[in-house]
Enzyme design. Structure first.
Site, short mmCIF file in Angstrom:
data_model
loop_
_atom_site.label_atom_id
_atom_site.label_comp_id
_atom_site.label_asym_id
_atom_site.label_seq_id
_atom_site.Cartn_x
_atom_site.Cartn_y
_atom_site.Cartn_z
N HIS A 180 24.58 64.86 105.66
CA HIS A 180 25.24 66.31 106.18
C HIS A 180 24.24 67.42 106.38
CE1 HIS A 180 29.32 65.41 104.15
NE2 HIS A 180 29.64 66.00 105.31
N GLU A 186 23.98 61.47 101.55
CA GLU A 186 25.19 60.59 100.98
C GLU A 186 24.71 59.15 100.50
OE1 GLU A 186 27.30 62.82 99.99
OE2 GLU A 186 27.15 64.67 101.40
N CYS A 227 34.13 63.13 107.31
CA CYS A 227 32.89 62.43 107.16
C CYS A 227 32.77 61.53 106.14
CB CYS A 227 32.18 63.80 106.56
SG CYS A 227 31.81 65.04 107.82
#
Length: 156
Positions: A123, A42, A104
């Site tokens: 993730h 991410e 998250c």
């Protein structure tokens, strides 16, 4: 450190990490239960859109991480570069600019906010026959070592 699936408590823990430990980099790892044998790197955290209730039945005021925060915060780690520079046998790795609008992404944005961008979020898929703890551990080690290379370049 394992963070709870609760907005307030996760935010408190992240603040404590940055205030007391003052790390060079914090790497957060979250479960993407729908991902099958895919690790997602991410790039940024988003400040708004947190309407889903957490495990305590709470969601942040105004669906927002930080009322005074920017819309999004980019990591100082170039996750696209990390993604391009590594490969791990037995698991696919992809790059993303949207960590979702739940704990998250909330945790990631909060960590980026408190650290001036010195955080990363990965993730991971659930463990399975094809995605064993060994494969996942090796992949995370490879990814984090590549991130630390970028931190080393910043310090020079």
């Amino acid at each position: 450190m394992q963070l709870p699936v609760a907005y307030k408590k996760a935010k408190e823990q992240v603040f404590k990490i940055w205030k007391t430990l003052q790390p060079l980099l914090t790497v957060h790892v979250g479960l993407a239960s729908s991902a099958k044998a895919i690790i997602i790197l991410e790039q940024c955290g988003k400040n708004k859109g947190y309407q889903e209730m957490d495990a305590c039945g709470f969601h942040p005021e105004g669906g927002c991480c930080m009322l005074d925060g920017p819309e999004k915060i980019e990591s100082t780690i170039n996750m696209k570069t990390v993604w391009k520079n590594i490969s791990v046998e037995g698991i696919d790795i992809i790059f993303s600019r949207d960590a979702g609008r739940y704990i998250c992404d909330y945790t990631y944005y909060t960590s980026l906010y408190y650290s001036n961008g010195r955080a990363a979020f990965i993730h991971v898929p659930p463990l399975s026959e094809s995605t064993t703890a060994g494969i996942l551990g090796k992949a995370l080690q490879t990814i984090i070592l590549e991130m630390l290379k970028q931190c080393g370049e910043e310090r020079e």
